[in-house]
Write a protein that holds these residues in place. Structure first.
Motif, mmCIF file in Angstrom:
data_model
loop_
_atom_site.group_PDB
_atom_site.id
_atom_site.type_symbol
_atom_site.label_atom_id
_atom_site.label_comp_id
_atom_site.label_asym_id
_atom_site.label_seq_id
_atom_site.Cartn_x
_atom_site.Cartn_y
_atom_site.Cartn_z
ATOM 1 N N ARG A 1 31.684 31.167 43.320
ATOM 2 C CA ARG A 1 31.064 32.522 42.496
ATOM 3 C C ARG A 1 32.068 33.545 43.174
ATOM 4 N N GLN A 2 32.162 33.338 44.249
ATOM 5 C CA GLN A 2 33.072 34.478 44.851
ATOM 6 C C GLN A 2 34.673 34.725 44.047
ATOM 7 N N LEU A 3 35.408 33.518 44.164
ATOM 8 C CA LEU A 3 36.477 33.608 43.575
ATOM 9 C C LEU A 3 36.245 34.733 42.180
ATOM 10 N N ALA A 4 35.403 33.785 40.996
ATOM 11 C CA ALA A 4 35.352 34.159 40.023
ATOM 12 C C ALA A 4 34.930 35.355 39.657
ATOM 13 N N ARG A 5 34.619 35.909 41.070
ATOM 14 C CA ARG A 5 33.682 37.547 40.718
ATOM 15 C C ARG A 5 35.781 37.779 40.761
ATOM 16 N N GLN A 6 36.172 38.379 41.889
ATOM 17 C CA GLN A 6 37.828 38.665 42.359
ATOM 18 C C GLN A 6 38.139 38.710 41.058
ATOM 19 N N VAL A 7 38.506 37.632 40.793
ATOM 20 C CA VAL A 7 39.620 37.619 39.260
ATOM 21 C C VAL A 7 38.872 37.342 38.260
ATOM 22 N N ALA A 8 37.998 37.314 38.187
ATOM 23 C CA ALA A 8 37.910 37.561 35.954
ATOM 24 C C ALA A 8 36.951 39.024 36.062
ATOM 25 N N GLY A 9 36.418 39.315 37.304
ATOM 26 C CA GLY A 9 35.790 40.406 37.457
ATOM 27 C C GLY A 9 34.576 40.779 37.318
ATOM 28 N N SER A 10 33.473 41.461 38.072
ATOM 29 C CA SER A 10 32.023 40.821 38.009
ATOM 30 C C SER A 10 31.219 40.289 37.028
ATOM 31 N N GLN A 11 31.310 41.036 35.600
ATOM 32 C CA GLN A 11 30.530 40.584 34.938
ATOM 33 C C GLN A 11 30.796 38.897 34.323
ATOM 34 N N SER A 12 32.012 38.141 34.800
ATOM 35 C CA SER A 12 32.125 37.026 34.823
ATOM 36 C C SER A 12 31.017 36.314 35.251
ATOM 37 N N ARG A 13 31.512 34.785 33.978
ATOM 38 C CA ARG A 13 30.202 33.675 34.734
ATOM 39 C C ARG A 13 30.730 32.348 34.687
ATOM 40 N N VAL A 14 30.625 31.072 35.851
ATOM 41 C CA VAL A 14 31.428 30.346 35.855
ATOM 42 C C VAL A 14 30.243 28.702 35.620
ATOM 43 N N ARG A 15 30.948 28.738 35.151
ATOM 44 C CA ARG A 15 30.212 26.693 34.588
ATOM 45 C C ARG A 15 30.741 26.057 34.686
ATOM 46 N N VAL A 16 29.895 24.388 35.596
ATOM 47 C CA VAL A 16 30.542 23.664 35.478
ATOM 48 C C VAL A 16 30.513 22.147 35.220
ATOM 49 N N PHE A 17 31.726 21.599 34.977
ATOM 50 C CA PHE A 17 31.267 20.823 33.594
ATOM 51 C C PHE A 17 31.949 19.119 33.658
ATOM 52 N N GLY A 18 31.765 18.411 32.845
ATOM 53 C CA GLY A 18 32.135 17.450 33.262
ATOM 54 C C GLY A 18 31.746 16.277 34.411
ATOM 55 N N SER A 19 32.352 16.018 35.126
ATOM 56 C CA SER A 19 32.337 14.415 36.118
ATOM 57 C C SER A 19 31.500 14.956 37.077
ATOM 58 N N ARG A 20 31.656 16.296 37.632
ATOM 59 C CA ARG A 20 31.208 16.904 38.802
ATOM 60 C C ARG A 20 30.117 16.526 38.432
ATOM 61 N N ASP B 1 36.184 20.700 36.667
ATOM 62 C CA ASP B 1 36.390 21.548 35.564
ATOM 63 C C ASP B 1 34.806 22.617 35.415
ATOM 64 N N LEU B 2 35.884 23.485 35.677
ATOM 65 C CA LEU B 2 35.009 24.994 35.800
ATOM 66 C C LEU B 2 35.347 25.415 34.049
ATOM 67 N N MET B 3 33.772 26.362 34.234
ATOM 68 C CA MET B 3 34.852 27.683 32.688
ATOM 69 C C MET B 3 34.652 29.192 32.882
ATOM 70 N N LEU B 4 35.372 29.149 32.515
ATOM 71 C CA LEU B 4 34.844 31.022 33.200
ATOM 72 C C LEU B 4 34.858 31.830 31.640
ATOM 73 N N GLU B 5 33.500 32.169 31.492
ATOM 74 C CA GLU B 5 32.660 32.835 31.013
ATOM 75 C C GLU B 5 32.987 34.508 30.755
ATOM 76 N N LEU B 6 33.829 35.273 29.832
ATOM 77 C CA LEU B 6 34.366 36.791 30.467
ATOM 78 C C LEU B 6 33.610 37.266 28.957
ATOM 79 N N PRO B 7 32.684 38.485 29.538
ATOM 80 C CA PRO B 7 32.737 39.691 27.584
ATOM 81 C C PRO B 7 33.580 40.470 27.434
ATOM 82 N N GLU B 8 34.381 40.482 28.543
ATOM 83 C CA GLU B 8 35.833 41.250 27.509
ATOM 84 C C GLU B 8 37.205 40.461 27.446
ATOM 85 N N PRO B 9 37.689 41.245 26.288
ATOM 86 C CA PRO B 9 39.471 40.131 26.241
ATOM 87 C C PRO B 9 39.924 40.094 27.028
#
Length: 99
Positions: A12-31, A42-50
């Motif tokens: 979660r912290q890395l997602a905020r650092q890399v993609a910004g405070s409004q980003s969300r991270v989702r785990v999918f797949g075998s984990r 497998d992670l998906m970063l959801e970003l509200p901005e381009p």
């Protein structure tokens, strides 16, 4: 989900650092399968901005998460308004879990 509390918080912290405070991270797949062993993350970063440079953002997130996962392979998918939505995005939204 086969992630420790520490790993979840760090991702979660890395997602905020890399993609910004409004980003969300989702785990999918075998984990998500508690009975499974091994496998990549497998992670998906959801970003509200381009995103200006999606390949760089995905690579940075993958490398940093891989470090906290002791070198485990990490695949990062981005979902942003300026990026094409593919069937894998639909699968990640349907089956994935927000961290």
């Amino acid at each position: 989900m086969r992630l420790t509390d520490y790993q979840i918080q760090a991702i979660r912290q890395l997602a905020r650092q890399v993609a910004g405070s409004q980003s969300r991270v989702r785990v999918f797949g075998s984990r998500l399968d508690d009975a499974a062993r091994g496998g990549d993350l497998d992670l998906m970063l959801e970003l509200p901005e381009p995103v200006d440079n999606p390949a760089l953002m995905a690579a940075q997130m993958s490398a940093q998460v891989s470090r906290i996962m002791h070198g485990r392979k990490v695949d990062v998918l981005l979902c942003a308004p300026n990026l094409m939505r593919l069937p894998i995005h639909d699968m990640a939204f349907k089956e994935g879990e927000l961290l």
